[in-house]
Design an enzyme around this catalytic site. Structure first.
Site, PDB file in Angstrom:
ATOM      1  N   TYR A 128       4.068  -2.939 -11.288  1.00 50.44           N
ATOM      2  CA  TYR A 128       2.854  -3.672 -10.893  1.00 50.44           C
ATOM      3  C   TYR A 128       2.092  -4.205 -12.100  1.00 50.44           C
ATOM      4  O   TYR A 128       0.898  -3.951 -12.254  1.00 50.44           O
ATOM      5  CB  TYR A 128       1.916  -2.772 -10.074  1.00 50.44           C
ATOM      6  CG  TYR A 128       2.576  -2.181  -8.861  1.00 50.44           C
ATOM      7  CD1 TYR A 128       2.800  -2.964  -7.720  1.00 50.44           C
ATOM      8  CD2 TYR A 128       2.986  -0.857  -8.840  1.00 50.44           C
ATOM      9  CE1 TYR A 128       3.420  -2.428  -6.605  1.00 50.44           C
ATOM     10  CE2 TYR A 128       3.609  -0.314  -7.727  1.00 50.44           C
ATOM     11  CZ  TYR A 128       3.826  -1.099  -6.613  1.00 50.44           C
ATOM     12  OH  TYR A 128       4.428  -0.562  -5.524  1.00 50.44           O
TER      13      TYR A 128
ATOM     14  N   ASP B 232       7.911  10.060   6.833  1.00 46.67           N
ATOM     15  CA  ASP B 232       8.222   9.734   5.445  1.00 46.67           C
ATOM     16  C   ASP B 232       7.678  10.859   4.573  1.00 46.67           C
ATOM     17  O   ASP B 232       6.482  10.921   4.296  1.00 46.67           O
ATOM     18  CB  ASP B 232       7.584   8.376   5.092  1.00 46.67           C
ATOM     19  CG  ASP B 232       7.843   7.978   3.647  1.00 46.67           C
ATOM     20  OD1 ASP B 232       8.299   8.819   2.854  1.00 46.67           O
ATOM     21  OD2 ASP B 232       7.556   6.809   3.311  1.00 46.67           O
TER      22      ASP B 232
ATOM     23  N   LYS C 139      11.832  11.124  -4.217  1.00 42.75           N
ATOM     24  CA  LYS C 139      10.997  11.607  -5.325  1.00 42.75           C
ATOM     25  C   LYS C 139      11.419  12.971  -5.899  1.00 42.75           C
ATOM     26  O   LYS C 139      12.225  13.007  -6.805  1.00 42.75           O
ATOM     27  CB  LYS C 139       9.532  11.580  -4.894  1.00 42.75           C
ATOM     28  CG  LYS C 139       9.024  10.129  -4.805  1.00 42.75           C
ATOM     29  CD  LYS C 139       7.530  10.019  -4.859  1.00 42.75           C
ATOM     30  CE  LYS C 139       7.104   8.601  -5.172  1.00 42.75           C
ATOM     31  NZ  LYS C 139       6.692   7.817  -4.024  1.00 42.75           N
TER      32      LYS C 139
HETATM   33  C1  LIG Z   1       7.126   6.559  -3.525  1.00 48.92           C
HETATM   34  C2  LIG Z   1       7.221   6.473  -2.054  1.00 48.92           C
HETATM   35  C3  LIG Z   1       8.178   5.654  -1.437  1.00 48.92           C
HETATM   36  C4  LIG Z   1       9.114   4.761  -2.216  1.00 48.92           C
HETATM   37  O1  LIG Z   1       9.965   5.481  -3.043  1.00 48.92           O
HETATM   38  P1  LIG Z   1      10.663   4.714  -4.295  1.00 48.92           P
HETATM   39  O2  LIG Z   1      11.600   5.736  -4.827  1.00 48.92           O
HETATM   40  O3  LIG Z   1       9.553   4.355  -5.232  1.00 48.92           O
HETATM   41  O4  LIG Z   1      11.352   3.525  -3.746  1.00 48.92           O
HETATM   42  C5  LIG Z   1       8.229   5.647  -0.059  1.00 48.92           C
HETATM   43  N1  LIG Z   1       7.378   6.398   0.675  1.00 48.92           N
HETATM   44  C6  LIG Z   1       6.463   7.210   0.120  1.00 48.92           C
HETATM   45  C7  LIG Z   1       5.580   8.046   0.983  1.00 48.92           C
HETATM   46  C8  LIG Z   1       6.339   7.262  -1.259  1.00 48.92           C
HETATM   47  O5  LIG Z   1       5.394   8.029  -1.829  1.00 48.92           O
END
Ligand SMILES: *Cc1c(COP(=O)(O)O)cnc(C)c1O
Length: 443
Positions: free
Chosen positions: A26, A254, A283
């Site tokens: 960004y 998610d 992550k």
């Molecule tokens: C960071 C994140 C993503 C995206 O993950 P990347 O590895 O950066 O593509 C999706 N959902 C949530 C909740 C996140 O914190």
């Protein structure tokens, strides 16, 4: 090629080249914010090229939960490197993939049985979205819309972006390109507040009115991360699960930011004792060593897709199931399975509540610039009235010997679980001082 090359600094890192040619997250290529050259990272410390050591408050964006250069993770990578770094996953399989998926299924809600390994969080979300769309296609009732709440963040690819907060993620920029989803206001009841069932009203109305076009609901459970660091009441999630069942809509959770212990539970959905139909993790899956993510779903979802046309899940990244990443992830999950994280996260939470709690006064906050303070698990957030001056605040934190990367009106920390009390105090003290300094904020 026309490249700008400066003189490498003592560290050997050519900052002029970086500035002239390399995008950071960004940022602008014409007017980039400064970046700090890093030479190493160890435990809870990030080492700058000039020798300064910073206490890490970010876990490299929710990822390095056990700190850097963890001996077990490093050993797992080295051992796997000796066997093979990568082979294709089409038509082949290997021990690291089986090992990591078995451990993953041990940890996730027990209704989830099938794993798709992907390369990043955003891609896991893409795969989850495709899974939901294919599920309905296989049932002969095509559905392509997703219902979500404001203030969410699900990644930067297009399907993921379409369910991110429309304002924060600048939907207007991509208006003609982005699929249009259905948004309702973010949950308002705080995690520790008194549950207001009216919080679910807009969600229920949207589902009641449009469930026949909705393939799935997608949410970040309990903590909304990059979309605003909001922490909401688990009862909301229970209501969402109940309504999804009532209206026959899939639920995607998610857990990319919240998973693997960060909120004090292995997965944040456990705060609500709710099981999703589809879940995304990423992550911290590899303990922050390398990129790997996964989409998990129920047997029922997988069988529906398998029984329809074309009968296969239409996704298959080149580096799917990368053995190196899987081996590290398996070692990371083994650390989690030992369970020390529970006491570590509980201790971080108690200290964050105590130390950030000092910013509260009777009925308000000290100074004129703090709007809210919230803590859950190993996550501490201070929301401010004015937006931060990124460059100024970043320089202040580095001067103070800590690595904290704020955005907008949010100054927050989510340190590695292994942070020691004195190190965490350095983080909270720097944070508390920063939010009280007017010169570190935009007018
Ligand atoms: C960071 C994140 C993503 C995206 O993950 P990347 O590895 O950066 O593509 C999706 N959902 C949530 C909740 C996140 O914190």
């Amino acid at each position: 090629m026309n490249s700008t090359t400066g003189r490498p600094s003592e560290s050997g890192i050519d900052l002029a080249f970086d500035r002239a040619h390399i995008w950071h997250p960004y940022t602008s290529m014409t007017d980039p914010l400064p970046v700090y050259p890093v030479s190493g990272a160890d435990g809870v410390y990030i080492e700058l090229a000039d020798g300064r050591r910073l206490v890490d408050g970010m876990s490299s964006w929710w990822a390095a939960q056990h700190g850097y250069r963890h001996p077990e993770l490093t050993a797992a990578a080295a051992a796997q490197l000796d066997k093979m770094a990568h082979v294709m996953f089409g038509g082949l399989t290997h021990a690291p993939a089986v090992d990591v998926c078995r451990r993953l299924l041990d940890l996730v809600p027990d209704n989830l049985e099938c794993v798709f390994l992907a390369d990043s969080g955003s891609v896991a979300v893409e795969v989850a979205v495709k899974t939901a769309v294919q599920y309905w296609a296989a049932r002969g009732r095509p559905r392509s819309r997703f219902l979500t709440v404001g203030g969410g963040y699900h990644g930067d690819t297009f399907a993921a972006m379409s369910v991110c907060d429309p304002v924060n993620s600048m939907h207007s920029l991509y208006a003609r390109f982005l699929p249009e989803q259905i948004f309702v206001p973010a949950p308002q009841t705080r995690f520790d507040g008194e549950w207001q069932s009216s919080d679910l009203a807009a969600f229920q109305t949207a589902l009641a009115g449009r469930h026949e076009e909705i393939a799935a609901v997608i949410l970040e459970p309990v903590i909304q991360g990059a979309g605003g660091m909001r922490i909401y009441h688990p009862e909301y999630l229970r209501g969402v699960r109940r309504l999804c069942d009532e209206y026959g809509v899939l639920l995607i959770l998610d857990e990319i930011a919240t998973g693997f212990g960060r909120t004090g539970k292995m997965f944040a959905c456990e705060h609500a004792a709710v099981q999703p139909d589809i879940m995304c993790v990423g992550k911290a899956l590899t303990g922050g060593m390398m990129t790997l993510s996964a989409m998990l779903c129920t047997r029922q979802v997988a069988e529906q897709i398998g029984g329809g046309r074309p009968g296969v899940l239409m996704h298959g990244p080149t580096f799917m199931g990368n053995p190196l990443a899987c081996a590290v992830a398996a070692a990371n999950l083994a650390i989690l399975q030992r369970g020390e994280w529970r006491a570590q996260v509980a201790a971080v939470e108690a200290q964050l509540k105590r130390e950030l709690g000092r910013l509260k006064t009777d009925g308000g906050f000290i100074g004129g610039n703090i709007r809210d303070v919230r803590v859950l698990g190993a996550v501490g957030v201070v929301e401010t009235v004015r937006p931060v001056d990124m460059a100024a605040m970043q320089a202040f934190f580095v001067e103070a010997g800590v690595w904290i990367r704020p955005f907008g009106r949010l100054v927050y920390i989510m340190p590695p679980f292994i942070v020691r009390p004195a190190e965490l105090t350095r983080l909270t003290a720097a944070l508390a001082e920063a939010v009280q300094r007017p010169e570190l904020f935009l007018p």
